[in-house]
Design an enzyme around this catalytic site. Structure first.
Site, PDB file in Angstrom:
ATOM      1  N   TYR A  74       0.804 -40.282 -29.996  1.00 13.74           N
ATOM      2  CA  TYR A  74       0.200 -40.261 -28.660  1.00 13.74           C
ATOM      3  C   TYR A  74       0.860 -41.277 -27.726  1.00 13.74           C
ATOM      4  O   TYR A  74       0.676 -41.194 -26.511  1.00 13.74           O
ATOM      5  CB  TYR A  74      -1.301 -40.560 -28.725  1.00 13.74           C
ATOM      6  N   HIS A 115      -1.250 -37.323 -40.169  1.00 13.60           N
ATOM      7  CA  HIS A 115      -1.508 -36.492 -39.001  1.00 13.60           C
ATOM      8  C   HIS A 115      -1.336 -34.999 -39.285  1.00 13.60           C
ATOM      9  O   HIS A 115      -2.164 -34.181 -38.877  1.00 13.60           O
ATOM     10  CB  HIS A 115      -0.590 -36.921 -37.853  1.00 13.60           C
TER      11      HIS A 115
END
Length: 269
Positions: free
Chosen positions: A39, A97
Site C-alpha cells: 500500500y 498477502h
C-alpha cells in the site's frame, strides 16, 4: 475473537490523506488499522498513530507481507522495515498477502518464517490473506491452526464464499472480510435498501452489520468523517433471521478482485 471485529482499511490511501483519515478514525473510536507493505502508506500511518492521543497499545495494527518478500531470507527483514515505518517495535498481526501460486511461493517455508517472526516478538499474531481451503490447510499443517489468527479475503453479499467460511469456522479461524461493499455495487441493491429503510440506516451500514453478524471481522475504508462514523455505528444494528436470510440469497459469486499471478484457484460456492 483474537482480532478486533471492526477496523479501518487503508488500501489506496496515501500521504496526507491517510494521515488525516487514520487520525479521524481514531478520534471517532476505531482501534484497528489495516495496512500492507504494497500500500506504500505504512510510514504515513505510523506518523498518524504516533501523533494521535490514543496510546499505541490501544491500537491494533495489521500489515501484510508482499510477494517480493515471501522467501525465508526476506520476510523478517521486510517486516522489520515495516515496523520502522510504522514507528513500533511490534505489530499486532502480520499476514501473508497473497499465496501467489504462479510466482512459486513455498507456503510451508513462508509460514515457518512468519512463525519465526512471531517467536522473535516482531508480531503478536500471524495469519494469511487470500488463501483457498487447500492453501489454508497447508498453512495449518505447517504451523498449527492455533497460530493462524485470520484469513483475510473478499467477502460481500454478492460473494459469500460459503465453502471457505465454513471451513474456517470449523478450524476456529476468523474470516476477515475486505471489499465488503463490492466496490459500492451493493449500495444500490433493492433488497439491502429495503432492509436499510426498516432500520433507518444506510445500505452500507446494513451490509457491514450483516458481515459482523456472520462473525466476520470487517475493515471498511472511507476518507469522509461522516461515512467513517456511520460505518462504525453499524456495530449497533441487529438484523433479524429473516433479514439475514434475504441477504444470504443475494450471493452471486460476484468477485471483484482476482489478479492473475497472485490469486489461487478459488473454492467456488
Amino acid at each position: 475473537m483474537r482480532i478486533p471485529a471492526f477496523g479501518l482499511g487503508t488500501f489506496r490511501l496515501k500521504d496526507q490523506l491517510v494521515i488525516d483519515t487514520v487520525k479521524t478514525a481514531l478520534e471517532l473510536g476505531y482501534r484497528a488499522i489495516d495496512t500492507a507493505q504494497i500500500y506504500d502508506n505504512e510510514a504515513a500511518i505510523g506518523q498518524a498513530i504516533s501523533e494521535s492521543p490514543i496510546p499505541r497499545n490501544e491500537v491494533f495494527i495489521t500489515t501484510k507481507i508482499w510477494t517480493d518478500h515471501c522467501t525465508p531470507e526476506k520476510l523478517i527483514p521486510s517486516l522489520k522495515n515495516s515496523l520502522h515505518n510504522l514507528q513500533t517495535d511490534q505489530v499486532d498481526l502480520t499476514l501473508i498477502h497473497w499465496p501467489a501460486p504462479k510466482l512459486g511461493i513455498n507456503i510451508a517455508e513462508i509460514m515457518q518464517a512468519l512463525l519465526e517472526a512471531k517467536q522473535q516478538g516482531l508480531t503478536q499474531q500471524i495469519g494469511i490473506s487470500n488463501f483457498n481451503i487447500a492453501q489454508t490447510q497447508l498453512a495449518i499443517d505447517t504451523v498449527g491452526a492455533e497460530h493462524i489468527c485470520t484469513n483475510q479475503f473478499e467477502l460481500s453479499p454478492y460473494l459469500q464464499n460459503a465453502k471457505l467460511v465454513n471451513y474456517l469456522n470449523a478450524q476456529q479461524i476468523t474470516a476477515t472480510s475486505y471489499m465488503t461493499l463490492a466496490y459500492g455495487k451493493v449500495l444500490q441493491d433493492p433488497v439491502l435498501q429495503q432492509i436499510a429503510t426498516a432500520h433507518q440506516a444506510s445500505t452500507a451500514q446494513i451490509t457491514l452489520a450483516w458481515a459482523l453478524q456472520r462473525g466476520f471481522a470487517v475493515i471498511p475504508s472511507s476518507t469522509k468523517r461522516e461515512h467513517l462514523s456511520q460505518n462504525l455505528a453499524a456495530q449497533h444494528i441487529h438484523l433479524s433471521p429473516e433479514e439475514m436470510q434475504l441477504v444470504a440469497q443475494l450471493d452471486r459469486n460476484g468477485r471483484e478482485v482476482n489478479p492473475t499471478e497472485l490469486a489461487p484457484e478459488w473454492d467456488e460456492g
